[in-house]
Motif scaffolding. Sequence first.
Motif, PDB file in Angstrom:
ATOM      1  N   LEU A   1       0.846  -1.241  -0.102  1.00 41.79           N
ATOM      2  CA  LEU A   1       0.180  -0.029  -0.013  1.00 41.79           C
ATOM      3  C   LEU A   1       0.871   1.236  -0.006  1.00 41.79           C
ATOM      4  CD1 LEU A   1      -2.866  -1.303   2.288  1.00 41.79           C
ATOM      5  CD2 LEU A   1      -3.031  -0.871  -0.256  1.00 41.79           C
ATOM      6  N   LEU A   2       1.882   1.249   0.578  1.00 46.17           N
ATOM      7  CA  LEU A   2       2.926   2.450   0.507  1.00 46.17           C
ATOM      8  C   LEU A   2       3.434   2.662  -1.111  1.00 46.17           C
ATOM      9  CD1 LEU A   2       4.578   2.210   3.958  1.00 46.17           C
ATOM     10  CD2 LEU A   2       2.913   3.697   3.148  1.00 46.17           C
ATOM     11  N   GLU A   3       3.756   1.494  -1.745  1.00 44.48           N
ATOM     12  CA  GLU A   3       4.196   1.704  -2.972  1.00 44.48           C
ATOM     13  C   GLU A   3       3.007   2.079  -4.015  1.00 44.48           C
ATOM     14  OE1 GLU A   3       5.669  -2.412  -3.873  1.00 44.48           O
ATOM     15  OE2 GLU A   3       7.367  -2.288  -2.344  1.00 44.48           O
ATOM     16  N   THR A   4       1.808   1.489  -3.771  1.00 45.73           N
ATOM     17  CA  THR A   4       0.779   1.978  -4.752  1.00 45.73           C
ATOM     18  C   THR A   4      -0.271   2.737  -3.911  1.00 45.73           C
ATOM     19  OG1 THR A   4      -0.311  -0.034  -4.333  1.00 45.73           O
ATOM     20  CG2 THR A   4       1.343   0.089  -6.063  1.00 45.73           C
ATOM     21  N   THR A   5      -0.530   3.976  -4.082  1.00 40.66           N
ATOM     22  CA  THR A   5      -1.665   4.763  -3.031  1.00 40.66           C
ATOM     23  C   THR A   5      -2.513   5.333  -4.341  1.00 40.66           C
ATOM     24  OG1 THR A   5      -0.242   6.902  -3.637  1.00 40.66           O
ATOM     25  CG2 THR A   5       0.068   5.487  -1.507  1.00 40.66           C
ATOM     26  N   ASP A   6      -2.612   4.521  -5.370  1.00 41.49           N
ATOM     27  CA  ASP A   6      -3.704   4.937  -6.237  1.00 41.49           C
ATOM     28  C   ASP A   6      -5.198   4.380  -6.071  1.00 41.49           C
ATOM     29  OD1 ASP A   6      -2.010   6.740  -7.589  1.00 41.49           O
ATOM     30  OD2 ASP A   6      -1.192   4.982  -8.942  1.00 41.49           O
ATOM     31  N   ASN A   7      -4.994   3.254  -5.222  1.00 38.56           N
ATOM     32  CA  ASN A   7      -6.560   2.543  -4.825  1.00 38.56           C
ATOM     33  C   ASN A   7      -6.984   2.894  -3.674  1.00 38.56           C
ATOM     34  OD1 ASN A   7      -8.666   0.790  -4.426  1.00 38.56           O
ATOM     35  ND2 ASN A   7      -7.401  -0.888  -5.626  1.00 38.56           N
ATOM     36  N   ASN A   8      -7.916   3.769  -3.752  1.00 40.10           N
ATOM     37  CA  ASN A   8      -8.257   4.492  -2.577  1.00 40.10           C
ATOM     38  C   ASN A   8      -9.182   3.615  -1.617  1.00 40.10           C
ATOM     39  OD1 ASN A   8      -7.123   6.896  -2.741  1.00 40.10           O
ATOM     40  ND2 ASN A   8      -9.043   7.879  -2.880  1.00 40.10           N
ATOM     41  N   GLN A   9      -9.851   2.350  -2.330  1.00 42.75           N
ATOM     42  CA  GLN A   9     -10.714   1.436  -1.393  1.00 42.75           C
ATOM     43  C   GLN A   9      -9.687   0.635  -0.580  1.00 42.75           C
ATOM     44  OE1 GLN A   9     -13.970   1.059  -1.127  1.00 42.75           O
ATOM     45  NE2 GLN A   9     -14.026   3.050  -2.418  1.00 42.75           N
ATOM     46  N   GLU A  10      -8.406   0.130  -1.240  1.00 37.77           N
ATOM     47  CA  GLU A  10      -7.667  -0.389  -0.622  1.00 37.77           C
ATOM     48  C   GLU A  10      -7.147   0.278   0.783  1.00 37.77           C
ATOM     49  OE1 GLU A  10      -8.230  -3.181  -1.227  1.00 37.77           O
ATOM     50  OE2 GLU A  10      -7.331  -3.887  -3.013  1.00 37.77           O
ATOM     51  N   ASP A  11      -6.835   1.694   0.457  1.00 35.34           N
ATOM     52  CA  ASP A  11      -6.266   2.394   1.712  1.00 35.34           C
ATOM     53  C   ASP A  11      -7.298   2.721   2.724  1.00 35.34           C
ATOM     54  OD1 ASP A  11      -4.009   2.634   0.148  1.00 35.34           O
ATOM     55  OD2 ASP A  11      -4.615   4.570  -0.793  1.00 35.34           O
ATOM     56  N   ILE A  12      -8.570   2.816   2.127  1.00 32.93           N
ATOM     57  CA  ILE A  12      -9.739   3.228   3.203  1.00 32.93           C
ATOM     58  C   ILE A  12      -9.681   1.810   4.109  1.00 32.93           C
ATOM     59  CG2 ILE A  12     -12.212   2.982   3.824  1.00 32.93           C
ATOM     60  CD1 ILE A  12     -12.325   4.779   1.080  1.00 32.93           C
ATOM     61  N   ARG A  13      -9.601   0.490   3.661  1.00 28.26           N
ATOM     62  CA  ARG A  13      -9.568  -0.696   4.420  1.00 28.26           C
ATOM     63  C   ARG A  13      -8.332  -0.554   5.237  1.00 28.26           C
ATOM     64  NH1 ARG A  13     -11.812  -2.888  -0.611  1.00 28.26           N
ATOM     65  NH2 ARG A  13     -14.002  -3.655  -0.106  1.00 28.26           N
TER      66      ARG A  13
END
Length: 293
Positions: free
Chosen positions: A82-94
């Motif tokens: 998640l630190l490498e790819t911050t373009d997927n907000n749904q994953e970041d929200i989880r």
Amino acid sequence: MITYSVAQVESLTGISAHSLRVWERRYGFIKPHRTNTNIRFYSAEQLKKLINVGILLRHNFKISKIAAMGDMEIHELVSNLLLETTDNNQEDIRTLTISMIDLDEVRFNKLFDTHANKSGLVNTFINLIYPFLQHVGVLWGINKAMPAQEHFISNLIRQKIISALDNLPSAPPKAPSLLLYLFEGEDHEIGLLLANYIAKELGWKTYYLGANVPHENVETLCQQTSPDLTFTMFITPRKERFISTIDNLLIKTNTKMLYSGNGDIVNQSKHKNKTHFLSSPSELRQYLKNYKE
């Protein structure tokens, strides 16, 4: 022990109940607890693990490989992904949901700072924090987030805005002014703090009163400071008798009131022509920018 039904786990993880049952049979993976009437449920620890598992699956990891990993290995792998790819907000929200459940300040800070450094504070709130707060409203609405967890995550968010405010320069002498407050009974201050940041970033002079402010105090401060505009938010539902409070305030302050949130009651005011509704931080920023110009 805080517990979660299968339906709640589906909603929060994105993993279907069918998949959960198949994994349990095939891999002995995350066996749910059962009530006396044989209804399946999951613990908070199991929920956190399943949120992480869902993230790995969406990054093309096979469940057979994930099932063989230890909890720490899964946690570290998800954190790095998640630190490498911050373009997927749904994953970041989880991920933020896990940090709230687990009271994990380090994980919250890493993800928030990554977004803020890339997109700026305001865009981070619009695209990440507000959707996250709506998402975990699922938890709060079913009373699954303890008050301590809610306060924990809310205060981390508040700290981010307050820290950013400290780094903004003072407004120039002839800058327009904005008085910000929440009425008595309104405790959710995050949106108001963000509005304060937006105004100060645009060079406005702000008078920040915070939450739970008696309307008499707003009248007094308006008379003392003569702000160009005031700003408030309505989150808590209001009864009809509150209309008179708004009417009196609009008459006595003679200052246009910007407002956001659940402000249907404002539309019943006899003086609603002295108000202006803003549906988002972006609209507030544009309104203040145009007003100043």
